[in-house]
Design a protein around this motif. Structure first.
Motif, short mmCIF file in Angstrom:
data_model
loop_
_atom_site.label_atom_id
_atom_site.label_comp_id
_atom_site.label_asym_id
_atom_site.label_seq_id
_atom_site.Cartn_x
_atom_site.Cartn_y
_atom_site.Cartn_z
N SER A 1 4.77 -2.10 5.59
CA SER A 1 3.93 -2.76 4.47
C SER A 1 2.98 -1.83 3.69
N GLY A 2 2.97 -0.63 4.06
CA GLY A 2 2.24 0.13 3.24
C GLY A 2 0.63 -0.01 3.68
N LEU A 3 0.36 -0.82 4.41
CA LEU A 3 -1.18 -0.91 4.67
C LEU A 3 -1.31 0.18 5.89
N PRO A 4 -2.59 0.76 5.72
CA PRO A 4 -2.97 1.77 7.02
C PRO A 4 -3.03 0.94 8.14
N PRO A 5 -2.76 1.40 9.38
CA PRO A 5 -3.11 0.97 10.70
C PRO A 5 -4.24 0.61 10.90
N PRO A 6 -4.71 -0.42 11.68
CA PRO A 6 -6.22 -1.13 12.04
C PRO A 6 -6.74 0.20 12.72
N GLY B 1 0.85 -1.14 -0.14
CA GLY B 1 -0.06 0.18 0.06
C GLY B 1 0.92 1.13 0.03
N ASN B 2 0.13 2.35 0.15
CA ASN B 2 0.96 3.67 -0.08
C ASN B 2 1.07 4.44 1.61
N SER B 3 0.54 3.66 2.48
CA SER B 3 0.51 4.47 3.89
C SER B 3 1.93 4.73 4.19
N PRO B 4 2.13 5.82 4.74
CA PRO B 4 3.69 6.08 5.49
C PRO B 4 3.97 5.81 6.80
N TYR B 5 2.77 5.26 7.26
CA TYR B 5 2.94 5.00 8.73
C TYR B 5 3.27 3.43 8.89
N THR B 6 3.33 2.61 8.36
CA THR B 6 3.56 1.17 8.28
C THR B 6 4.85 0.83 7.23
#
Length: 212
Positions: free
Chosen positions: A19-24, A12-17
């Motif tokens: 893997s790029g997946l958004p946090p739950p 994914g494109n999430s900068p917080y993880t």
């Protein structure tokens, strides 16, 4: 010894993880995203044993003891809930004095008749309405019967606005003196109160029989 860590595949494109997946999402019963120390979620003391299927599947001795205590807690004393007035409010003698009639009205009429919710609402509203009505009546009495006079400085002074008269000359020619009778002119009383000319200090009462 080498480093066994390897970077996970980018999904994914999430900068917080990594893997790029958004946090739950933070799932809470209250539906809020605030930290857990900022609010209290409701918690049932039955825990997971509220489900009948869980209880049927079997409980451990600790769970049975917890369930037994929970069921015993549901049996209240006949006198409960006990309302201790001193716990809910501690009032000074003056407040207890002027609240006593309204408290008696609430205990003996409002609460038995309208219930706790509506009775409490009436208990809060009625004294305020009564105080407002009493204040308006006092102000009206003071304005009507304690008007400012030339003999004292107390009271409310009411300034009369001079009316605007159209066709004043025609009215005066047709009806002489009518405007003076219908209007209030402050200069008529030399800008004193209307009661100044009605004073009794200079009334000629004639010859008295008093020796002095």
């Amino acid at each position: 010894m080498g480093n066994a860590y390897h970077k996970p595949e980018k999904q994914g494109n999430s900068p917080y993880t990594r893997s790029g997946l958004p946090p739950p999402a933070i799932l809470k019963k209250s539906g809020k995203d605030a930290p857990s120390h900022r609010f209290n979620d409701p918690m049932s003391l039955e825990l997971h044993m509220a489900d009948e299927r869980v209880r049927t599947a079997g409980l451990t001795p600790a769970e049975r003891e917890w369930r037994h205590k929970y069921l015993k807690d549901q049996h209240l004393h006949p006198d409960e809930p006990i309302h201790v007035d001193a716990v809910h409010r501690q009032l000074n003698p003056i407040r207890r004095l002027y609240r006593a009639p309204w408290d008696r009205l609430y205990q003996h009429f409002l609460r038995p008749t309208f219930g706790v919710y509506h009775g409490t609402a009436l208990r809060i509203t009625l004294p305020k309405l009564f105080a407002t009505y009493l204040g308006l009546q006092i102000a009206y009495y003071y304005w009507k019967y304690e008007a400012k006079d030339w003999t004292h400085l107390r009271g409310i002074e009411t300034a009369v606005k001079k009316p605007t008269i159209y066709k004043e000359r025609e009215i005066e020619e047709a009806h002489p003196g009518l405007i003076d009778l219908s209007s209030t002119d402050p200069a008529k009383y030399r800008y004193f109160g209307p009661s100044f000319d009605k004073r009794t200090a200079l009334v000629d009462v004639g010859t008295t029989s008093r020796p002095w």
